[in-house]
Every structure is written in structure tokens, then in C-alpha cells.
Enzyme design. Structure first.
Site, PDB file in Angstrom:
ATOM      1  N   LYS A 178      53.775 -17.859   2.073  1.00  0.00           N
ATOM      2  CA  LYS A 178      53.680 -19.383   1.794  1.00  0.00           C
ATOM      3  C   LYS A 178      54.309 -19.350   0.486  1.00  0.00           C
ATOM      4  O   LYS A 178      53.577 -19.097  -0.600  1.00  0.00           O
ATOM      5  CB  LYS A 178      52.136 -19.706   1.657  1.00  0.00           C
ATOM      6  CG  LYS A 178      51.951 -21.262   1.585  1.00  0.00           C
ATOM      7  CD  LYS A 178      51.309 -21.358   0.100  1.00  0.00           C
ATOM      8  CE  LYS A 178      51.163 -22.652  -0.587  1.00  0.00           C
ATOM      9  NZ  LYS A 178      52.264 -23.203  -1.002  1.00  0.00           N
ATOM     10  N   GLU A 191      48.496 -11.458  -9.533  1.00  0.00           N
ATOM     11  CA  GLU A 191      49.533 -11.436 -10.951  1.00  0.00           C
ATOM     12  C   GLU A 191      48.987 -12.739 -11.399  1.00  0.00           C
ATOM     13  O   GLU A 191      49.429 -13.869 -10.884  1.00  0.00           O
ATOM     14  CB  GLU A 191      50.834 -11.026 -10.749  1.00  0.00           C
ATOM     15  CG  GLU A 191      50.819  -9.689 -10.346  1.00  0.00           C
ATOM     16  CD  GLU A 191      50.558  -8.765 -11.175  1.00  0.00           C
ATOM     17  OE1 GLU A 191      50.512  -9.127 -12.371  1.00  0.00           O
ATOM     18  OE2 GLU A 191      50.473  -7.632 -10.779  1.00  0.00           O
ATOM     19  N   CYS A 202      55.479 -15.583 -16.497  1.00  0.00           N
ATOM     20  CA  CYS A 202      54.028 -14.966 -17.183  1.00  0.00           C
ATOM     21  C   CYS A 202      54.402 -13.853 -18.214  1.00  0.00           C
ATOM     22  O   CYS A 202      53.457 -13.345 -18.632  1.00  0.00           O
ATOM     23  CB  CYS A 202      53.294 -14.397 -15.873  1.00  0.00           C
ATOM     24  SG  CYS A 202      54.026 -13.473 -14.959  1.00  0.00           S
ATOM     25  N   GLU A 221      47.063 -19.992 -21.678  1.00  0.00           N
ATOM     26  CA  GLU A 221      48.582 -20.029 -21.362  1.00  0.00           C
ATOM     27  C   GLU A 221      49.112 -21.496 -21.178  1.00  0.00           C
ATOM     28  O   GLU A 221      48.606 -22.339 -20.429  1.00  0.00           O
ATOM     29  CB  GLU A 221      48.667 -19.417 -19.886  1.00  0.00           C
ATOM     30  CG  GLU A 221      50.164 -19.037 -19.541  1.00  0.00           C
ATOM     31  CD  GLU A 221      50.405 -18.372 -18.501  1.00  0.00           C
ATOM     32  OE1 GLU A 221      49.689 -18.617 -17.283  1.00  0.00           O
ATOM     33  OE2 GLU A 221      51.068 -17.224 -18.158  1.00  0.00           O
TER      34      GLU A 221
END
Ligand code: UN1
Length: 476
Positions: free
Chosen positions: A170, A245, A279, A378
Site C-alpha cells: 500500500k 521507521e 526522516c 519533527e
């Protein structure tokens, strides 16, 4: 042409969703089918049905499929790179680089298939032998983010197939194009029906169906911390193996003894290239007093020379932000930084180009402290802040003072500080005189604390997630 989902070896239509170019929102990159929950359930059932035969398939068959896939990706790097730049907004050279990386990953795992091995040990009981082997974990659900539209699907699909698992992919709703192209290549490369299934569409429909299915044996996810937590909780519910992750707030330390050119280049690259949407990007530049002012002015000069424009234009260094809501998040954080009292020394405003797109001038803050929200949360955009520290010890402690722990970096010419930082940085990946982003494809990838959960990805370490260990005893 409608790009359809691949379920049990058949191309299946669905609701039509438009893939928009973030450099030029008037341009539709292509039309892609959105899978329904039923499509996702069918894909899982197909993967389950294909498992017994694929998990016992000859290694040479798996090797050949992965190799053909890698070869075709590489041969089509210009075309696929353009598609990637068009749908995601990273620059054409960055996009082509990512396509090459995807090809290299398939190449690596094509080799790994021919090196699968186990162990044979004597038992502690005389006359008994012990075999330790790795078996496929089963049906693997793969949920991928928008920022690496081909490399991340590649680094999850390739080891999954190499180790004999079947897959339901997906991809992120924003970037179905590269995932579709990759699955189409795998299909033509000879992957049997049901071994690789593609279900594009919404997270709330397709992703949720994967999370809720008792037939998904393992789930690997790269994306936001919030969604990652839901993936983990749902996986516990089903006693399912999961690998996550998630975010980062990666520190890049610059010491007085650093080579200024090396430090500025690494910081510019890891904070702002790929529009800061990695990231592994460094968003906290932790700089000691003696070099602070020189570093800030050199980095600001470097930023002035960076061209923000259409991802496909030659000469563009930084493409647009991926979409409206990410741009809003970036601008909101820039506002928060200003309100918190950080000093915006460069950029931070939305800019206009020839075409309507989500263009943001990269933002550099100074005089930030590590307790500000811009230092703790973040942002996932081209926004970095400089935190001034007295010495190496303070730099290390600020670097580690975060909930995240994906990558970290240091610019120094001191062997002592480099060695100490490698040993004491609380991150999964540590870089010395290199950007925190831009990793090799054949070595472990992953982090600590809230950045990652479960075994490492990539390289030989990927086996940890994509297989389950069997210990067999035989009395001769
Ligand atoms: C890299 O920095 O080379 O989502 C890769 C991400 C990471 C990949 C980073 N999983 O940004």
C-alpha cells in the site's frame, strides 16, 4: 489511462484518483485506482494463497525475477526519475539517484537469494544434530511513505520476495506512480500471481484493512510517528511481527576544529536537499561557540545560492514541498519558531514561480534552544535551527536530548571527538563529516527511541524481519 491495482495477478479498476504535480498543480501526473476495503481483503487472500508455492520456489527463479526487475529499473532510470520528480517534487538528479538506488537494492537482494544459509551445530546431547534455518515470515503488508516513492517500496519488497514471502503493497496516496511502475515491472519480470499485490488508496481504507487482517503475518511501515503507533498497536492485537521507521529530529554537531567547508556542505545537504523531506534530515545544527558565527554566515551564503524551483528544471537545487498540508505544517512551525524567540536569519516564506506549486524558501533559524518546539518536534520540511553550545560535551548532551534517535552527524577533524561521538551518540546511524541523510543500500538502516521499532531494514540485517527462525533437532 487508468493505472489499476494488481490483485491476484489481475489489474483491477477502482475509484479514480488524480496524482498531482507539486511543482505545477495544474498538471495531473496520471490517474490511479483507489482500492476499496474489499480489494485490500482480496489482495491479502491472494498473497496467502500464493505463499505455499512461492515460499518453496527455486532460488534461481527468485533470483532471476529480482535481477530482471533491477535491470529494467536501471535501464529506465531517466523515465522513472522524471515520473518520481513529477509526482513527489524532488529534483530530477535526486529522483534519478533514487531510482538507481532502487535498482541497486533489487540487485543486492537478487544476490542474497543465492546466499541464503543456515547453521549446523552439534547438540549438547551426543548423537544429536541441530539445524538452524530461516523460513519466510508469510504474508507481508508493506505501507510506504511519499518521500521516497520508489526506494522505500524497493527496500521492503526486494527482501520480502528474496526470503520467500508474498506481499501486499500500500503506497502513499500522494505518490502512486512509482509504486505502480515498480509493481508493473515485477509482474512482467515473472512474479507469479498473488506474490506481489498492489493496493493504492487511502490509509483509512486500505491501510486500516491491512492492520485489521489476521492474515497479514508481518507489517513493515515507514511514515509518521502517530500512524506508526497505530500500526504497532494493531500488530500486537494480531500477534503480528512489525517493523516501524518513523520520525527523526536528527542532530548535526559542528565543532570548532571542523573543516568549515565540509561542515557547511553536510549541513546544507542534510537539512535542505530533497526539500528537507527525509526522516534522516538534520534539523538541529548544534554548533560550538568558536565556529558558530563563521558557520552561520557560510551556511547562509550557501542558502542564498540555492535555487528553489520546478523539480524538473535544470538548475533547480530544491523542489517544492509535497503538498498544501505539508506546506502549511512547515509554515506553522516557522511561525512557532518566531514566537518562541528563535531568530530567522534566512528564508521561511512561500514563494511564487512560473507555475503554481508549493514553493518554500528554505528556513534557517539561529539562537534556538533545544527545548523549543522547533527543536523537539519533527517538521519534515526545509527548516533547520542552529543551537549554540559551549563545547563538545554540551554538544553531545544536546544531541542526545531528544525522543528520536534515527541518525546523527558530527563535523570535526578530531579523531578523539569523532570516536567518542560514534560511541556515545544515541542514534541508529552516525555520520562523521558526512550528511545525516543519504545512506548506503547494503548496510543496516534504522534508529532508536521513538524513531524505530523492530528489526533493522536493508542489507543482510533485513533477514531478521523477513524471516522466522527454525531450530530443528535430529537424532541420527
Ligand atoms: C536516506 O536518507 O538516504 O523516510 C534515506 C526516510 C528514510 C529514508 C532516508 N526512511 O526519509
Amino acid at each position: 489511462m487508468l493505472h489499476k491495482n494488481l490483485i491476484a495477478g489481475e489489474w483491477i479498476a477502482g475509484d479514480v484518483s488524480a496524482n498531482i504535480n507539486p511543482s505545477n498543480t495544474a498538471e495531473v501526473v496520471g490517474e490511479y485506482a483507489s482500492a476499496s476495503a474489499e480489494d485490500a481483503r482480496n489482495a491479502i487472500a491472494a498473497a496467502k494463497a500464493a505463499l505455499p508455492s512461492w515460499s518453496r520456489s527455486p532460488v534461481l527463479e527468485r533470483h532471476a525475477i529480482l535481477k530482471r526487475t533491477g535491470d529494467e529499473i536501471l535501464a529506465r532510470k531517466a523515465e522513472l526519475g522524471e515520473l518520481l520528480a513529477r509526482e513527489e517534487g524532488k529534483t530530477l538528479p535526486e529522483a534519478i539517484g533514487e531510482v538507481i538506488r532502487a535498482a541497486q537494492i533489487f540487485d543486492f537482494f537478487a544476490g542474497e537469494v543465492l546466499r541464503l544459509s543456515g547453521e549446523l551445530l552439534p547438540s549438547v546431547r551426543p548423537g544429536v544434530g541441530v539445524e538452524i534455518t530461516r523460513e519466510p515470515v508469510g504474508v507481508v503488508g508493506i505501507i510506504t511513505p511519499w518521500n521516497f516513492p520508489i526506494a522505500i517500496p524497493a527496500w521492503k519488497i526486494a527482501p520480502a520476495l528474496a526470503h520467500g514471502n508474498t506481499v501486499v503493497l500500500k503506497p502513499a496516496d500522494l505518490v502512486p506512480g512509482c509504486a505502480w511502475a515498480l509493481v508493473e515491472i515485477l509482474h512482467r519480470a515473472g512474479t507469479p500471481a498473488g506474490v506481489i499485490n498492489l493496493v493504492m488508496g487511502r490509509g483509512s481504507v486500505v491501510g486500516q484493512t491491512l492492520l485489521d487482517s489476521p492474515d497479514v503475518d508481518a507489517l513493515t511501515f515507514t511514515g509518521s510517528t502517530g500512524t506508526g503507533k497505530r500500526v504497532a498497536l494493531a500488530s500486537v492485537e494480531h500477534n503480528r511481527k512489525s517493523q516501524l521507521e518513523m520520525g527523526g529530529k536528527n542532530p548535526f554537531v559542528v565543532l570548532d576544529d571542523a573543516d568549515l567547508g565540509v561542515a557547511v556542505e553536510a549541513a546544507a545537504n542534510s537539512s535542505f536537499f530533497s526539500t528537507g523531506q527525509r526522516c534522516t534530515a538534520s534539523s538541529r545544527l548544534i554548533v560550538t561557540e568558536g565556529i558558530h558565527d563563521r558557520f552561520v554566515s557560510a551556511l547562509t551564503e550557501r542558502l542564498k545560492g540555492l535555487v528553489v524551483d520546478d523539480a524538473l528544471k535544470s538548475g533547480t537545487h530544491i523542489g517544492p514541498v509535497v503538498d498544501e498540508s505539508q506546506l502549511k505544517q512547515d509554515l506553522d512551525y516557522i511561525d512557532i519558531g518566531l514566537k518562541e524567540g528563535a531568530n530567522l536569519v534566512f528564508g521561511g516564506e512561500r514563494i511564487e514561480r512560473d507555475t503554481r506549486g508549493f514553493y518554500l524558501q528554505p528556513a534557517l533559524f539561529t539562537e534556538a534552544t533545544n527545548d523549543m518546539r522547533i527543536s523537539r518536534e519533527e517538521i519534515f520540511g526545509p527548516v533547520a535551527s542552529v543551537i549554540r553550545v559551549k563545547n563538545y560535551d554540551e554538544a553531545l548532551s544536546v544531541a542526545n536530548d531528544t525522543h528520536f534517535g534515527l541518525s546523527s552527524g558530527i563535523a570535526t577533524t578530531s579523531l578523539k571527538h569523532a570516536a567518542h561521538f560514534k560511541r556515545n551518540s544515541e542514534a541508529g546511524m552516525v555520520m562523521v563529516n558526512l550528511p545525516t541523510a543519504g545512506v548506503d543500500f547494503h548496510v543496516p538502516f534504522g534508529g532508536r527511541k521513538r524513531s524505530s521499532y523492530g528489526p533493522r531494514e536493508q542489507g543482510r540485517y533485513a533477514a531478521e524481519f523477513y524471516t522466522t527462525v527454525k531450530t530443528a533437532y535430529t537424532s541420527a
